[in-house]
Design a protein around this motif. Sequence first.
Motif, PDB file in Angstrom:
ATOM      1  N   SER A 118      77.448  45.550  50.623  1.00  0.00           N
ATOM      2  CA  SER A 118      75.923  45.001  51.021  1.00  0.00           C
ATOM      3  C   SER A 118      75.787  46.260  50.356  1.00  0.00           C
ATOM      4  N   PHE A 119      74.319  45.740  49.996  1.00  0.00           N
ATOM      5  CA  PHE A 119      73.027  46.708  49.654  1.00  0.00           C
ATOM      6  C   PHE A 119      72.098  46.657  50.326  1.00  0.00           C
ATOM      7  N   ILE A 120      71.485  47.520  51.275  1.00  0.00           N
ATOM      8  CA  ILE A 120      70.480  48.382  51.741  1.00  0.00           C
ATOM      9  C   ILE A 120      68.911  48.318  50.619  1.00  0.00           C
ATOM     10  N   ASN A 121      67.893  47.923  50.896  1.00  0.00           N
ATOM     11  CA  ASN A 121      66.609  48.930  50.498  1.00  0.00           C
ATOM     12  C   ASN A 121      65.893  48.703  51.451  1.00  0.00           C
ATOM     13  N   ILE A 122      65.321  50.213  51.794  1.00  0.00           N
ATOM     14  CA  ILE A 122      64.524  50.527  52.394  1.00  0.00           C
ATOM     15  C   ILE A 122      63.044  51.473  51.995  1.00  0.00           C
ATOM     16  N   ARG A 123      62.211  50.738  52.274  1.00  0.00           N
ATOM     17  CA  ARG A 123      60.752  51.113  51.534  1.00  0.00           C
ATOM     18  C   ARG A 123      60.444  52.300  52.186  1.00  0.00           C
ATOM     19  N   GLU A 124      60.428  52.214  53.142  1.00  0.00           N
ATOM     20  CA  GLU A 124      59.417  53.679  53.142  1.00  0.00           C
ATOM     21  C   GLU A 124      60.395  54.578  55.052  1.00  0.00           C
ATOM     22  N   VAL A 125      60.785  55.422  55.584  1.00  0.00           N
ATOM     23  CA  VAL A 125      60.828  55.735  55.996  1.00  0.00           C
ATOM     24  C   VAL A 125      60.683  57.652  56.420  1.00  0.00           C
ATOM     25  N   THR A 126      59.937  57.365  58.616  1.00  0.00           N
ATOM     26  CA  THR A 126      59.720  57.725  58.661  1.00  0.00           C
ATOM     27  C   THR A 126      60.058  59.163  59.256  1.00  0.00           C
ATOM     28  N   PRO A 127      59.469  60.610  59.746  1.00  0.00           N
ATOM     29  CA  PRO A 127      59.771  60.953  60.101  1.00  0.00           C
ATOM     30  C   PRO A 127      60.895  61.297  61.300  1.00  0.00           C
ATOM     31  N   GLU A 128      60.835  60.191  62.193  1.00  0.00           N
ATOM     32  CA  GLU A 128      61.137  59.599  63.508  1.00  0.00           C
ATOM     33  C   GLU A 128      62.590  59.150  62.978  1.00  0.00           C
ATOM     34  N   ASN A 129      63.136  58.466  61.410  1.00  0.00           N
ATOM     35  CA  ASN A 129      64.177  57.712  61.269  1.00  0.00           C
ATOM     36  C   ASN A 129      63.915  56.571  61.595  1.00  0.00           C
ATOM     37  N   GLU A 130      62.322  56.251  61.520  1.00  0.00           N
ATOM     38  CA  GLU A 130      62.258  54.611  61.666  1.00  0.00           C
ATOM     39  C   GLU A 130      62.417  54.088  60.247  1.00  0.00           C
ATOM     40  N   LEU A 131      62.425  53.039  60.272  1.00  0.00           N
ATOM     41  CA  LEU A 131      62.593  52.333  58.985  1.00  0.00           C
ATOM     42  C   LEU A 131      61.601  51.297  59.084  1.00  0.00           C
ATOM     43  N   ARG A 132      61.497  51.249  57.755  1.00  0.00           N
ATOM     44  CA  ARG A 132      59.923  50.069  57.488  1.00  0.00           C
ATOM     45  C   ARG A 132      60.544  49.172  56.077  1.00  0.00           C
ATOM     46  N   ASP A 133      60.481  47.987  56.282  1.00  0.00           N
ATOM     47  CA  ASP A 133      60.149  47.191  55.159  1.00  0.00           C
ATOM     48  C   ASP A 133      61.424  46.672  54.238  1.00  0.00           C
ATOM     49  N   VAL A 134      62.660  46.199  55.100  1.00  0.00           N
ATOM     50  CA  VAL A 134      64.099  46.940  55.112  1.00  0.00           C
ATOM     51  C   VAL A 134      64.760  45.670  53.928  1.00  0.00           C
ATOM     52  N   ASN A 135      65.527  45.786  53.049  1.00  0.00           N
ATOM     53  CA  ASN A 135      66.172  44.647  52.790  1.00  0.00           C
ATOM     54  C   ASN A 135      66.963  44.823  52.462  1.00  0.00           C
ATOM     55  N   ILE A 136      67.789  43.871  53.258  1.00  0.00           N
ATOM     56  CA  ILE A 136      69.593  43.779  53.004  1.00  0.00           C
ATOM     57  C   ILE A 136      70.309  42.638  52.267  1.00  0.00           C
ATOM     58  N   TYR A 137      70.764  42.916  50.849  1.00  0.00           N
ATOM     59  CA  TYR A 137      71.860  41.839  50.257  1.00  0.00           C
ATOM     60  C   TYR A 137      73.074  41.731  50.593  1.00  0.00           C
ATOM     61  N   ALA A 138      73.835  41.087  50.969  1.00  0.00           N
ATOM     62  CA  ALA A 138      74.642  40.821  51.255  1.00  0.00           C
ATOM     63  C   ALA A 138      75.293  39.799  50.548  1.00  0.00           C
ATOM     64  N   PHE A 139      76.541  40.373  49.916  1.00  0.00           N
ATOM     65  CA  PHE A 139      77.396  39.441  48.322  1.00  0.00           C
ATOM     66  C   PHE A 139      79.174  39.844  49.058  1.00  0.00           C
ATOM     67  N   ASP A 140      80.254  38.640  48.488  1.00  0.00           N
ATOM     68  CA  ASP A 140      81.427  38.154  48.874  1.00  0.00           C
ATOM     69  C   ASP A 140      81.686  39.259  47.617  1.00  0.00           C
ATOM     70  N   ASP A 141      82.742  38.928  47.865  1.00  0.00           N
ATOM     71  CA  ASP A 141      84.003  40.328  47.486  1.00  0.00           C
ATOM     72  C   ASP A 141      83.912  39.292  45.200  1.00  0.00           C
ATOM     73  N   ALA A 142      83.059  38.398  45.487  1.00  0.00           N
ATOM     74  CA  ALA A 142      82.969  38.616  43.580  1.00  0.00           C
ATOM     75  C   ALA A 142      81.573  38.695  43.502  1.00  0.00           C
ATOM     76  N   PHE A 143      81.237  38.997  44.009  1.00  0.00           N
ATOM     77  CA  PHE A 143      79.249  39.872  44.243  1.00  0.00           C
ATOM     78  C   PHE A 143      78.920  38.464  43.996  1.00  0.00           C
ATOM     79  N   ARG A 144      78.628  37.836  45.181  1.00  0.00           N
ATOM     80  CA  ARG A 144      78.605  36.662  44.396  1.00  0.00           C
ATOM     81  C   ARG A 144      77.040  36.437  45.833  1.00  0.00           C
TER      82      ARG A 144
END
Length: 363
Positions: free
Chosen positions: A162-188
């Motif tokens: 998986s590839f994770i994209n986090i648009r914003e991270v606060t100083p308290e380690n809170e994540l905002r606007d999180v996108n998780i792209y999950a691929f299979d073994d063939a990267f589909r």
Amino acid sequence: MVALAPMKILARYLAMETLVSSLFVFTALMTLYAFFDLLNELGSLGQGGYGLLNILAFVALSVPGHVYELLPVAALIGTLFALARLVSNTEFTIMLVSGMSIQRVAGYLMVVGLLFTVLTFVFGELIAPASERYAQQVKLTATHALVAQAFRSGLWVRDGQSFINIREVTPENELRDVNIYAFDDAFRLQKISHAGQGDYLRDNRWRLQDITETRFGGGGISVSHMPEEVWRSVLTPGIMSVLLVAPEKMSASNLWSYIQHLRQNKQKTERYEIALWSKLFYPLAAPVMMLIALPFAYHRPRSGAVGARVFAGIMLGLGYHLLNRLFAYLGLLNDWPPLLSAVLPTLVFLLVAIAMIRKVQKQ
């Protein structure tokens, strides 16, 4: 045993003079650095809730990092100043006449230098990383800034397939606007998950909220919504702290953990490996710097000699800092072994010190 007693007295006297001079120089350098930090932070005064008390807290929390950086330089300049004063008062000549050889003086200085090594390691490994992280949190919280705001597309992290994209991270380690792209073994691409917010629970588990999940399969595309979900990931607050603290100011343990994380995800680790090796070898710079100062004591005192030697010490200290940073960048650009990039500046200065001492011995 009786013959050794005067040597012990002279050794204690030499160590005390060196320590007092180094402490004096260190205090002056720390005051100067703190003043520059204060001037630099005053430019941010009034941003959000960043007031004078926040600025003073930020400057105070930045002090341990400067202690780590300045101890070897203070040891060099302080040793130069102490030896120059002993030479000008003919005390160093009396030490030599009393049977104290240059090797013995070097040994005494190395023992004092090991004290600086221990202090440098303690501040660099235990105190400075935590204080630097708190300093950044104080500033970011007061200014309502976001850790990842400097990245145009946010933070990108690989977690297995998986590839994770986090648009914003606060100083308290809170994540905002999180996108998780999950691929299979063939990267589909299998699915895309978007979460409005994420909070850390424990044991590599995050609570994601306001989730939209898009799945891609043979039957088409399906979209589902969930108010909340527990997400397991390699991401931890420790890894996220990399965004707050520069690699050069992280602890060796955190650097090692992050290097392992990058290796598991087949990402480049050179910058962090150089920072790790530098973290381990930089404390040894203090005794090396003190050895470099020793040959300057074997010159006859003249007018302005003390000022000239202190100036030479400042130049050598700055030269070592510049060489350290230069080789770190050169190592990254030329793919040098990280250990070589980190150790070479200290090794060069050690060889210069040995060459200068041998030259003095032949005179």
